[in-house]
Design an enzyme around this catalytic site. Structure first.
Site, PDB file in Angstrom:
ATOM      1  N   GLY A  49      58.236 -16.142 -58.478  1.00 27.67           N
ATOM      2  CA  GLY A  49      58.807 -14.961 -59.106  1.00 27.67           C
ATOM      3  C   GLY A  49      59.731 -14.304 -58.106  1.00 27.67           C
ATOM      4  N   GLN A  54      64.136  -7.333 -54.134  1.00 24.53           N
ATOM      5  CA  GLN A  54      64.147  -8.393 -53.113  1.00 24.53           C
ATOM      6  C   GLN A  54      65.550  -8.937 -52.878  1.00 24.53           C
ATOM      7  OE1 GLN A  54      60.622 -10.630 -54.960  1.00 24.53           O
ATOM      8  NE2 GLN A  54      60.411 -11.058 -52.782  1.00 24.53           N
ATOM      9  N   CYS A 102      54.921 -14.519 -50.299  1.00 25.61           N
ATOM     10  CA  CYS A 102      56.063 -13.759 -50.827  1.00 25.61           C
ATOM     11  C   CYS A 102      57.315 -14.177 -50.079  1.00 25.61           C
ATOM     12  CB  CYS A 102      55.805 -12.271 -50.628  1.00 25.61           C
ATOM     13  SG  CYS A 102      57.134 -11.214 -51.233  1.00 25.61           S
ATOM     14  N   LEU A 103      58.414 -14.312 -50.810  1.00 26.05           N
ATOM     15  CA  LEU A 103      59.676 -14.708 -50.175  1.00 26.05           C
ATOM     16  C   LEU A 103      60.187 -13.624 -49.221  1.00 26.05           C
ATOM     17  CD1 LEU A 103      61.397 -16.347 -53.268  1.00 26.05           C
ATOM     18  CD2 LEU A 103      60.375 -17.525 -51.319  1.00 26.05           C
ATOM     19  N   HIS A 144      51.881  -9.151 -58.739  1.00 26.48           N
ATOM     20  CA  HIS A 144      52.637  -9.257 -57.493  1.00 26.48           C
ATOM     21  C   HIS A 144      54.090  -8.806 -57.703  1.00 26.48           C
ATOM     22  CE1 HIS A 144      53.766 -11.452 -53.642  1.00 26.48           C
ATOM     23  NE2 HIS A 144      54.947 -11.242 -54.215  1.00 26.48           N
ATOM     24  N   GLU A 145      54.711  -9.301 -58.792  1.00 27.09           N
ATOM     25  CA  GLU A 145      56.134  -8.987 -59.023  1.00 27.09           C
ATOM     26  C   GLU A 145      56.339  -7.530 -59.399  1.00 27.09           C
ATOM     27  OE1 GLU A 145      58.268 -10.957 -57.902  1.00 27.09           O
ATOM     28  OE2 GLU A 145      56.814 -12.564 -57.660  1.00 27.09           O
ATOM     29  N   HIS A 148      56.416  -5.118 -56.558  1.00 25.28           N
ATOM     30  CA  HIS A 148      57.700  -4.997 -55.841  1.00 25.28           C
ATOM     31  C   HIS A 148      58.537  -3.845 -56.396  1.00 25.28           C
ATOM     32  CE1 HIS A 148      57.885  -8.341 -53.042  1.00 25.28           C
ATOM     33  NE2 HIS A 148      57.534  -9.214 -53.969  1.00 25.28           N
TER      34      HIS A 148
HETATM   35 NI    NI Z   1      56.924 -11.193 -53.522  1.00 28.03          NI
END
Ligand code: NI
Length: 191
Positions: A49, A54, A102-103, A144-145, A148
């Site tokens: 995701g 981000q 996480c990226l 999680h998304e 953000h």
């Molecule tokens: Ni993430």
């Protein structure tokens, strides 16, 4: 379409509360191109995701897709989903331990407790209403998304810091038990 840079932990954009998107803004060519970039950037980085902040745009949009993901081999597939102005409502009190990465948090995984069943309400990329129930590992990805969009990272949710691991050490020491744990969650919740 373009692949964008991904903000890394420590950058203030990841700690902002993202702003809501109006249907008019959503339908603009600019926002549609932005959503295409978000999807392309997620796929390029093998993310499960990606949320708009981000890629340095604090708006309430995130994209989710799991398709035989090499970063998360234990996760069942999730078709491409674009959520605009999402709202998550837990159903029941059940929680489970979710192994996350996480990226925006390079080379770190850890266990975050997440609600096991959720109602997901949002708009899709064209402004149509979405309303569905997410369970298990999929529910973990949604939480999680959406975190953000509220300036939260999974590391804020890790209750036991001793579960933190680099990806290399995760593969060497935790992948097997995590896969078994993930199978049990899928068996219990169906995803
Ligand atoms: Ni993430």
């Amino acid at each position: 379409m373009a692949i964008r840079r991904i903000a890394q932990i420590g950058h203030p954009v990841l700690r902002e509360i993202s702003r809501e998107v109006s249907v008019e803004q959503l339908r603009s060519d600019e926002m549609q191109r932005f959503i295409d970039d978000l999807i392309e950037t997620m796929r390029d980085a093998n993310g499960a995701g990606l949320a708009a902040p981000q890629i340095y745009e604090p708006v309430r949009i995130c994209v989710i897709e799991v398709r035989n993901n090499p970063r998360y081999p234990e996760r069942p597939n999730i078709p491409l989903t674009v959520l605009v102005n999402p709202r998550l409502t837990p159903i029941g009190d059940e929680r489970f331990d979710n192994y996350e990465g996480c990226l925006s948090v390079p080379d770190l995984r850890g266990v975050a407790p997440r609600h096991a069943v959720l109602r997901v309400e949002a708009l899709d990329r064209h402004g149509a209403a979405l309303d569905f129930v997410a369970r298990g590992l999929s529910a973990g990805v949604y939480q999680h998304e959406v975190d953000h969009l509220d300036g939260k990272l999974f590391v804020d949710r890790v209750v036991r810091p001793s579960t933190l691991s680099t990806w290399r050490e995760f593969e060497r020491h935790h992948q097997a038990s995590a896969t078994e744990h993930a199978r049990a969650i899928v068996a219990r919740y169906g995803s």
